[in-house]
Motif scaffolding. Structure first.
Motif, PDB file in Angstrom:
ATOM      1  N   LYS A 147       4.096   3.432   7.022  1.00  0.00           N
ATOM      2  CA  LYS A 147       3.892   1.983   6.894  1.00  0.00           C
ATOM      3  C   LYS A 147       3.170   1.660   5.590  1.00  0.00           C
ATOM      4  N   ILE A 148       2.239   2.507   5.195  1.00  0.00           N
ATOM      5  CA  ILE A 148       1.537   2.308   3.922  1.00  0.00           C
ATOM      6  C   ILE A 148       2.523   2.423   2.764  1.00  0.00           C
ATOM      7  N   ILE A 149       3.433   3.383   2.840  1.00  0.00           N
ATOM      8  CA  ILE A 149       4.445   3.536   1.796  1.00  0.00           C
ATOM      9  C   ILE A 149       5.330   2.294   1.743  1.00  0.00           C
ATOM     10  N   ALA A 150       5.727   1.781   2.895  1.00  0.00           N
ATOM     11  CA  ALA A 150       6.561   0.574   2.933  1.00  0.00           C
ATOM     12  C   ALA A 150       5.836  -0.613   2.301  1.00  0.00           C
ATOM     13  N   ILE A 151       4.558  -0.764   2.617  1.00  0.00           N
ATOM     14  CA  ILE A 151       3.747  -1.838   2.028  1.00  0.00           C
ATOM     15  C   ILE A 151       3.635  -1.642   0.519  1.00  0.00           C
ATOM     16  N   ALA A 152       3.400  -0.401   0.107  1.00  0.00           N
ATOM     17  CA  ALA A 152       3.256  -0.093  -1.316  1.00  0.00           C
ATOM     18  C   ALA A 152       4.538  -0.416  -2.082  1.00  0.00           C
ATOM     19  N   LEU A 153       5.673  -0.089  -1.496  1.00  0.00           N
ATOM     20  CA  LEU A 153       6.945  -0.411  -2.146  1.00  0.00           C
ATOM     21  C   LEU A 153       7.129  -1.923  -2.250  1.00  0.00           C
ATOM     22  N   ALA A 154       6.785  -2.629  -1.191  1.00  0.00           N
ATOM     23  CA  ALA A 154       6.913  -4.094  -1.196  1.00  0.00           C
ATOM     24  C   ALA A 154       6.040  -4.725  -2.270  1.00  0.00           C
ATOM     25  N   ALA A 188      -8.349  -2.643   4.909  1.00  0.00           N
ATOM     26  CA  ALA A 188      -7.884  -4.036   4.939  1.00  0.00           C
ATOM     27  C   ALA A 188      -8.424  -4.855   3.773  1.00  0.00           C
ATOM     28  N   SER A 189      -9.694  -4.676   3.441  1.00  0.00           N
ATOM     29  CA  SER A 189     -10.249  -5.467   2.334  1.00  0.00           C
ATOM     30  C   SER A 189      -9.618  -5.050   1.007  1.00  0.00           C
ATOM     31  N   TYR A 190      -9.358  -3.754   0.834  1.00  0.00           N
ATOM     32  CA  TYR A 190      -8.697  -3.294  -0.389  1.00  0.00           C
ATOM     33  C   TYR A 190      -7.264  -3.824  -0.453  1.00  0.00           C
ATOM     34  N   LEU A 191      -6.575  -3.806   0.662  1.00  0.00           N
ATOM     35  CA  LEU A 191      -5.208  -4.309   0.717  1.00  0.00           C
ATOM     36  C   LEU A 191      -5.162  -5.802   0.373  1.00  0.00           C
ATOM     37  N   CYS A 192      -6.102  -6.565   0.900  1.00  0.00           N
ATOM     38  CA  CYS A 192      -6.157  -8.001   0.606  1.00  0.00           C
ATOM     39  C   CYS A 192      -6.511  -8.252  -0.865  1.00  0.00           C
ATOM     40  N   GLU A 193      -7.347  -7.403  -1.419  1.00  0.00           N
ATOM     41  CA  GLU A 193      -7.677  -7.487  -2.848  1.00  0.00           C
ATOM     42  C   GLU A 193      -6.421  -7.250  -3.693  1.00  0.00           C
ATOM     43  N   LEU A 194      -5.619  -6.268  -3.304  1.00  0.00           N
ATOM     44  CA  LEU A 194      -4.377  -5.982  -4.012  1.00  0.00           C
ATOM     45  C   LEU A 194      -3.390  -7.141  -3.879  1.00  0.00           C
ATOM     46  N   LEU A 195      -3.375  -7.743  -2.720  1.00  0.00           N
ATOM     47  CA  LEU A 195      -2.502  -8.887  -2.459  1.00  0.00           C
ATOM     48  C   LEU A 195      -2.789 -10.021  -3.448  1.00  0.00           C
ATOM     49  N   LYS A 196      -4.080 -10.281  -3.657  1.00  0.00           N
ATOM     50  CA  LYS A 196      -4.473 -11.328  -4.609  1.00  0.00           C
ATOM     51  C   LYS A 196      -4.064 -10.958  -6.030  1.00  0.00           C
ATOM     52  N   GLY A 208      -7.302   6.994   6.157  1.00  0.00           N
ATOM     53  CA  GLY A 208      -7.512   8.275   6.830  1.00  0.00           C
ATOM     54  C   GLY A 208      -6.252   9.124   6.881  1.00  0.00           C
ATOM     55  N   GLU A 209      -5.304   8.829   6.013  1.00  0.00           N
ATOM     56  CA  GLU A 209      -4.048   9.594   5.948  1.00  0.00           C
ATOM     57  C   GLU A 209      -4.111  10.571   4.780  1.00  0.00           C
ATOM     58  N   ALA A 210      -3.301  11.611   4.869  1.00  0.00           N
ATOM     59  CA  ALA A 210      -3.224  12.584   3.779  1.00  0.00           C
ATOM     60  C   ALA A 210      -2.545  11.951   2.573  1.00  0.00           C
ATOM     61  N   GLN A 211      -3.050  12.288   1.395  1.00  0.00           N
ATOM     62  CA  GLN A 211      -2.410  11.816   0.177  1.00  0.00           C
ATOM     63  C   GLN A 211      -1.058  12.500   0.004  1.00  0.00           C
ATOM     64  N   LEU A 212      -0.208  11.877  -0.803  1.00  0.00           N
ATOM     65  CA  LEU A 212       1.092  12.464  -1.094  1.00  0.00           C
ATOM     66  C   LEU A 212       0.895  13.744  -1.900  1.00  0.00           C
ATOM     67  N   TYR A 213       1.644  14.769  -1.539  1.00  0.00           N
ATOM     68  CA  TYR A 213       1.457  16.107  -2.088  1.00  0.00           C
ATOM     69  C   TYR A 213       2.753  16.566  -2.752  1.00  0.00           C
ATOM     70  N   PRO A 214       2.738  16.792  -4.055  1.00  0.00           N
ATOM     71  CA  PRO A 214       3.981  17.112  -4.766  1.00  0.00           C
ATOM     72  C   PRO A 214       4.614  18.463  -4.440  1.00  0.00           C
ATOM     73  N   LYS A 215       4.010  19.255  -3.581  1.00  0.00           N
ATOM     74  CA  LYS A 215       4.648  20.503  -3.153  1.00  0.00           C
ATOM     75  C   LYS A 215       5.413  20.308  -1.843  1.00  0.00           C
ATOM     76  N   GLN A 254      -2.297   6.358  -3.342  1.00  0.00           N
ATOM     77  CA  GLN A 254      -3.144   7.468  -2.902  1.00  0.00           C
ATOM     78  C   GLN A 254      -4.473   6.945  -2.354  1.00  0.00           C
ATOM     79  N   ARG A 255      -5.026   5.940  -3.000  1.00  0.00           N
ATOM     80  CA  ARG A 255      -6.286   5.365  -2.528  1.00  0.00           C
ATOM     81  C   ARG A 255      -6.099   4.687  -1.171  1.00  0.00           C
ATOM     82  N   LEU A 256      -5.008   3.937  -1.017  1.00  0.00           N
ATOM     83  CA  LEU A 256      -4.728   3.310   0.279  1.00  0.00           C
ATOM     84  C   LEU A 256      -4.601   4.353   1.377  1.00  0.00           C
ATOM     85  N   LEU A 257      -3.898   5.426   1.088  1.00  0.00           N
ATOM     86  CA  LEU A 257      -3.738   6.498   2.078  1.00  0.00           C
ATOM     87  C   LEU A 257      -5.096   7.070   2.480  1.00  0.00           C
TER      88      LEU A 257
END
Length: 139
Positions: A76-83, A34-42, A99-106, A92-95
């Motif tokens: 939901k993180i992807i939706a927020i990231a797109l917005a 949440a604190s990282y997300l709010c930092e990004l928001l600013k 506690g979610e798995a990072q996006l994996y190109p395979k 990847q850091r938000l994920l």
């Protein structure tokens, strides 16, 4: 700030975890989602309601995410990231912080998500591409 590979080498060679943690406290990630997300928001000069609306989240749920009361799912993180038009490294850091798995190109679906992030798609366009490729749309 030490790189991940440096930290891993030191950790593997360490006999005492407490010494390792003490010696590397400035390089360890202690920020919460949440604190990282709010930092990004600013940084993006956006409001919570803008992000919630553009990401198509339920308003109450969205505010709970920003307040740190709820950890969102990967979709939901992807939706927020797109917005917020975040880059892939930030996503990847938000994920990770959530506690979610990072996006994996395979992984086919993850490839589509990565491409959408890189191209700045919105949720509707991403869902169209996911559907056209037989992948599950964002939940």
């Amino acid at each position: 700030m030490k790189k991940t590979t440096q930290l891993m080498e030191e950790l593997n060679g360490s006999d005492d975890i407490n010494s390792f943690l003490s010696n590397n406290k400035d390089s360890l990630d202690r920020q919460d989602f949440a604190s990282y997300l709010c930092e990004l928001l600013k940084k993006k000069k956006m409001t919570k309601i803008e992000v919630i609306r553009i990401s198509q989240l339920n308003q109450i749920y969205g505010y709970q995410i920003f307040a740190g009361a709820r950890l969102p799912s990967k979709d939901k993180i992807i939706a927020i990231a797109l917005a917020m038009k975040l880059d892939i490294d930030t996503v990847q850091r938000l994920l990770t912080l959530a506690g979610e798995a990072q996006l994996y190109p395979k992984n086919t679906r993850d490839c589509i998500l990565i491409d959408a992030i890189n191209k700045g798609y919105d949720v509707a366009k991403l869902n169209k591409v996911l559907f056209e490729n037989g992948s599950q749309c964002l939940k």
